[in-house]
Design an enzyme around this catalytic site. Structure first.
Site, PDB file in Angstrom:
ATOM      1  N   ARG A 225      17.031 -11.217  45.983  1.00 54.88           N
ATOM      2  CA  ARG A 225      16.375 -12.455  45.594  1.00 54.88           C
ATOM      3  C   ARG A 225      16.807 -13.553  46.559  1.00 54.88           C
ATOM      4  O   ARG A 225      17.969 -13.623  46.963  1.00 54.88           O
ATOM      5  CB  ARG A 225      16.730 -12.857  44.157  1.00 54.88           C
ATOM      6  CG  ARG A 225      16.142 -11.939  43.085  1.00 54.88           C
ATOM      7  CD  ARG A 225      14.631 -12.153  42.973  1.00 54.88           C
ATOM      8  NE  ARG A 225      14.045 -11.377  41.889  1.00 54.88           N
ATOM      9  CZ  ARG A 225      13.490 -10.187  42.017  1.00 54.88           C
ATOM     10  NH1 ARG A 225      13.507  -9.593  43.211  1.00 54.88           N
ATOM     11  NH2 ARG A 225      12.943  -9.565  40.996  1.00 54.88           N
ATOM     12  N   HIS A 273       8.932  -9.839  52.512  1.00 56.24           N
ATOM     13  CA  HIS A 273       9.042  -9.301  51.148  1.00 56.24           C
ATOM     14  C   HIS A 273       8.374  -7.921  51.050  1.00 56.24           C
ATOM     15  O   HIS A 273       7.498  -7.684  50.215  1.00 56.24           O
ATOM     16  CB  HIS A 273       8.430 -10.260  50.124  1.00 56.24           C
ATOM     17  CG  HIS A 273       9.006 -10.081  48.744  1.00 56.24           C
ATOM     18  ND1 HIS A 273       9.221 -11.122  47.891  1.00 56.24           N
ATOM     19  CD2 HIS A 273       9.418  -8.957  48.074  1.00 56.24           C
ATOM     20  CE1 HIS A 273       9.723 -10.665  46.749  1.00 56.24           C
ATOM     21  NE2 HIS A 273       9.853  -9.361  46.841  1.00 56.24           N
TER      22      HIS A 273
END
Length: 310
Positions: A225, A273
């Protein structure tokens, strides 16, 4: 009476998941209705993603569980209208993809692949890497993804230390926990991998103080994250040479703005990502199994602990 299942996610996902869920629910022997527009007071289960538009669960008076398609639940775990069990996505396809990405980038750093690719300047430097057993890797976070990555690295004979906030045990991995354990894990890690959840307790796990604990020149890999890292502290550590290089797949703002200094920093690799993603084929199996369990009175898989936030 059929089990009523509401699919609440991006509309583009409905034609992908609808046939997979339909087949899985049939295979489970369930009588069901699966739709995107059921009356709230008739819904038994919600197949959920945060970008599906559903935020108020109070009208869902007979709801038995919310089954998330996402591994991260930080955007829903604090929702006061959600009072039924919440299950996060632990998908073996996602886990396998994350393990492959992490192992690939650890090997990239371990073998010095970047230097060999970019350093073809006619200078012969016979500088082989050490064996994996001599390379110290720390994996922060020993949930499903962290465990799988740590065990895969240990299977390649890397010297792996795993850290979590509560005690864990993992074959072939030195497991530490708590504040003292974090300091010990970082103090010897040549490569550190972040696979923690995004909670108030994990924000800025890597900050100026903890980055300073790492051996000079250590590498950072973050597919977990964005909020796990204090960006300014990392940039400062990269500029000083305390951190040799960082490979970052997740960010506080996504897509990462074009003007962000990570893009232009010579010692940062940005990936968009892509470390892993939920695979519909395997995720649908997890959802169907949890609905089967709910109807059979069995415990749900992968329930979120609201007090911990994951």
């Amino acid at each position: 009476m059929p089990v009523n299942i509401l699919f609440s996610a991006r509309p583009a996902l409905w034609p992908v998941y609808q046939p997979l869920l339909t087949q899985g629910l049939k295979d489970a022997g369930l009588d069901f209705t699966l739709a995107t527009d059921l009356a709230a007071d008739e819904v038994d289960y919600v197949v959920y993603a945060p970008n599906g538009g559903l935020s108020d669960f109070s009208p869902y008076t007979r709801l038995k569980a919310v089954l998330s398609l996402w591994a991260g639940v930080e955007s829903i775990v604090g929702n006061d209208t959600l009072t039924v069990p919440l299950a996060r996505m632990v998908d073996h396809g996602l886990t396998q993809g994350m393990t492959e990405w992490v192992v690939g980038h650890v090997l990239r750093y371990h073998l010095g692949i970047d230097r060999h690719i970019t350093g073809q300047d006619g200078i012969w430097i016979p500088d082989p890497p050490p064996l994996a057993s001599q390379r110290r890797v720390a994996v922060l976070g020993l949930g499903a993804l962290g465990r799988a990555a740590a065990q895969a690295l240990a299977a390649l004979n890397f010297n792996v230390t795993g850290w979590s906030r509560s005690p864990k045990s993992l074959a072939g991995v030195i497991c530490l926990h708590g504040a003292d354990g974090l300091c010990a894990a970082l103090s010897s890690a040549e490569i550190v991998v972040l696979l923690l959840p995004d909670t108030p307790a994990t924000e800025n796990t890597l900050n100026a103080e903890t980055l300073a604990l790492l051996p000079k020149g250590a590498r950072v890999i973050n597919p977990g994250r964005g909020a796990l890292i204090d960006d300014e502290a990392l940039l400062s550590a990269l500029d000083s040479g305390q951190i040799g290089h960082a490979t970052l797949d997740v960010f506080r703002t996504e897509p990462l703005p074009p003007e962000h200094p990570y893009w232009s920093h010579p010692n940062v690799t940005v990936t968009p990502h892509i470390a892993s993603e939920t695979r519909p084929e395997t995720a649908a199996q997890v959802i169907c199994e949890n609905i089967r369990r709910g109807e059979a009175g069995e415990p749900f898989l992968h329930l979120v602990d609201r007090t911990l936030g994951y």
